[in-house]
Structures are given as structure tokens and as C-alpha cells.
Design a protein around this motif. Sequence first.
Motif, PDB file in Angstrom:
ATOM      1  N   ASN A   1      -7.563   4.972  -4.603  1.00 27.98           N
ATOM      2  CA  ASN A   1      -6.442   5.727  -4.128  1.00 27.98           C
ATOM      3  C   ASN A   1      -5.072   5.388  -4.045  1.00 27.98           C
ATOM      4  O   ASN A   1      -4.132   5.815  -3.630  1.00 27.98           O
ATOM      5  CB  ASN A   1      -6.932   6.742  -2.905  1.00 27.98           C
ATOM      6  N   CYS A   2      -4.948   3.802  -4.019  1.00 27.67           N
ATOM      7  CA  CYS A   2      -3.928   2.966  -3.858  1.00 27.67           C
ATOM      8  C   CYS A   2      -2.851   3.657  -4.628  1.00 27.67           C
ATOM      9  O   CYS A   2      -3.049   3.869  -5.892  1.00 27.67           O
ATOM     10  CB  CYS A   2      -4.169   1.648  -4.290  1.00 27.67           C
ATOM     11  N   ARG A   3      -1.436   3.940  -4.047  1.00 31.22           N
ATOM     12  CA  ARG A   3      -0.718   4.250  -4.911  1.00 31.22           C
ATOM     13  C   ARG A   3       0.106   3.283  -5.877  1.00 31.22           C
ATOM     14  O   ARG A   3       0.843   3.725  -6.828  1.00 31.22           O
ATOM     15  CB  ARG A   3       0.763   4.623  -3.892  1.00 31.22           C
ATOM     16  N   LYS A   4      -0.213   2.217  -5.696  1.00 31.75           N
ATOM     17  CA  LYS A   4       0.337   1.084  -6.783  1.00 31.75           C
ATOM     18  C   LYS A   4      -0.663   0.856  -8.043  1.00 31.75           C
ATOM     19  O   LYS A   4      -0.075   0.212  -8.998  1.00 31.75           O
ATOM     20  CB  LYS A   4       0.558  -0.077  -6.045  1.00 31.75           C
TER      21      LYS A   4
ATOM     22  N   ALA B   1      -6.647  -2.715  -4.676  1.00 31.31           N
ATOM     23  CA  ALA B   1      -5.686  -1.894  -3.445  1.00 31.31           C
ATOM     24  C   ALA B   1      -4.557  -3.103  -3.211  1.00 31.31           C
ATOM     25  O   ALA B   1      -5.028  -4.241  -2.923  1.00 31.31           O
ATOM     26  CB  ALA B   1      -6.610  -1.354  -2.690  1.00 31.31           C
ATOM     27  N   CYS B   2      -3.452  -2.594  -2.813  1.00 30.58           N
ATOM     28  CA  CYS B   2      -2.570  -3.461  -2.155  1.00 30.58           C
ATOM     29  C   CYS B   2      -2.791  -3.462  -0.839  1.00 30.58           C
ATOM     30  O   CYS B   2      -2.118  -4.532  -0.289  1.00 30.58           O
ATOM     31  CB  CYS B   2      -1.077  -2.608  -2.582  1.00 30.58           C
ATOM     32  N   GLY B   3      -3.312  -2.558  -0.225  1.00 31.10           N
ATOM     33  CA  GLY B   3      -3.717  -2.671   1.293  1.00 31.10           C
ATOM     34  C   GLY B   3      -2.656  -2.484   1.988  1.00 31.10           C
ATOM     35  O   GLY B   3      -2.619  -2.303   3.183  1.00 31.10           O
ATOM     36  N   GLU B   4      -1.265  -2.091   1.583  1.00 25.05           N
ATOM     37  CA  GLU B   4      -0.064  -1.847   2.321  1.00 25.05           C
ATOM     38  C   GLU B   4       0.568  -0.618   2.055  1.00 25.05           C
ATOM     39  O   GLU B   4       1.378   0.005   2.927  1.00 25.05           O
ATOM     40  CB  GLU B   4       1.130  -2.856   1.638  1.00 25.05           C
ATOM     41  N   CYS B   5       0.169   0.306   1.108  1.00 23.73           N
ATOM     42  CA  CYS B   5       1.004   1.344   0.795  1.00 23.73           C
ATOM     43  C   CYS B   5       0.377   2.535   1.979  1.00 23.73           C
ATOM     44  O   CYS B   5      -0.651   2.205   2.472  1.00 23.73           O
ATOM     45  CB  CYS B   5       0.501   2.007  -0.595  1.00 23.73           C
ATOM     46  N   ASP B   6       1.094   3.472   2.031  1.00 24.63           N
ATOM     47  CA  ASP B   6       0.625   4.584   2.890  1.00 24.63           C
ATOM     48  C   ASP B   6      -0.978   5.348   2.789  1.00 24.63           C
ATOM     49  O   ASP B   6      -1.811   5.278   3.778  1.00 24.63           O
ATOM     50  CB  ASP B   6       1.688   5.952   2.901  1.00 24.63           C
ATOM     51  N   PHE B   7      -1.119   5.301   1.572  1.00 18.27           N
ATOM     52  CA  PHE B   7      -2.753   5.723   1.314  1.00 18.27           C
ATOM     53  C   PHE B   7      -3.685   4.563   1.859  1.00 18.27           C
ATOM     54  O   PHE B   7      -4.847   5.003   2.353  1.00 18.27           O
ATOM     55  CB  PHE B   7      -2.986   6.107  -0.166  1.00 18.27           C
ATOM     56  N   CYS B   8      -3.428   3.272   1.299  1.00 17.29           N
ATOM     57  CA  CYS B   8      -4.291   2.208   1.747  1.00 17.29           C
ATOM     58  C   CYS B   8      -4.202   1.968   3.245  1.00 17.29           C
ATOM     59  O   CYS B   8      -5.433   2.034   3.838  1.00 17.29           O
ATOM     60  CB  CYS B   8      -3.829   0.896   1.118  1.00 17.29           C
ATOM     61  N   LEU B   9      -3.117   2.199   3.982  1.00 15.53           N
ATOM     62  CA  LEU B   9      -3.300   2.106   5.381  1.00 15.53           C
ATOM     63  C   LEU B   9      -3.859   3.328   6.035  1.00 15.53           C
ATOM     64  O   LEU B   9      -4.580   3.149   7.021  1.00 15.53           O
ATOM     65  CB  LEU B   9      -1.813   2.201   6.057  1.00 15.53           C
TER      66      LEU B   9
HETATM   67 ZN    ZN Z   1      -2.179   0.536  -1.523  1.00 14.92          ZN
END
Ligand code: ZN
Length: 109
Positions: free
Chosen positions: A51-54, A59-67
Motif C-alpha cells: 500500500n505504500c504511496r511511493k 515500503a518507504c515506512g514514512e508516507c501516510d499509508f505506511c505510518l
Molecule cells: Zn510508504
Amino acid sequence: MPFRDIYGQEKAIELLNQAVHRERMPHAWLFTGQANIGKFKTAVALAQKLNCRKNGEDACGECDFCLQIAEQNFLDYQVLIPDGKFIKIDQIRKSLNWLHLHPDQAKNV
Ligand SMILES: [Zn+2]
């Protein structure tokens, strides 16, 4: 927590990555094994990767979805853990009802 931050689950992560790259994601994964070996972290990382936006390799671990997934606050992500010693029938019923809902934010994989 992206896959890159998980240690000791390399084989499981490789298997999950293969499923993602083949675009053949099963409808469910069962993470089993000894306690405290990273099963839950790996499952969370998979949800973030999907689901990561990037849209990167991990996963980036930092976008709103990851968080939101990390904080169990993502609308289309649910964690089912035992209420006491076991998962109770009422918990399963609620989860089944939830599974019938259409995704709100999640990517369609
Ligand atoms: Zn992300």
C-alpha cells in the motif's frame, strides 16, 4: 517497518516479494512460528509494501499509508490477535463482516 529493517526473516520476505512481483497475491497469509521471531513485523511490512504511496522495491515506512498501517490506523488494514488466550468467535464474526466491505484506501492487489 519496511522489509529492509527486519532481520532473520529473509526466506519469508523473499517468498512474499516473489508473490508481489508475480502479482499473484494470495487472499491470505498465515504467519506461524516461535514467538518473537519477527512474524508480526514481517506481516506489517507486507501490508506497507502493498500500500505504500511511493511504489518502490520496499515500503518507504514514512508516507501516510505506511505510518497508518504501522499505527494500525489504516482503514483497510486489520489485525486479529487473540482476546485472551484464543481468538474468540465474536472476533472472527467481526472480521468476516469487515472482510466483506470494499476497500477504502488500499490498492487493489
Ligand atoms: Zn510508504
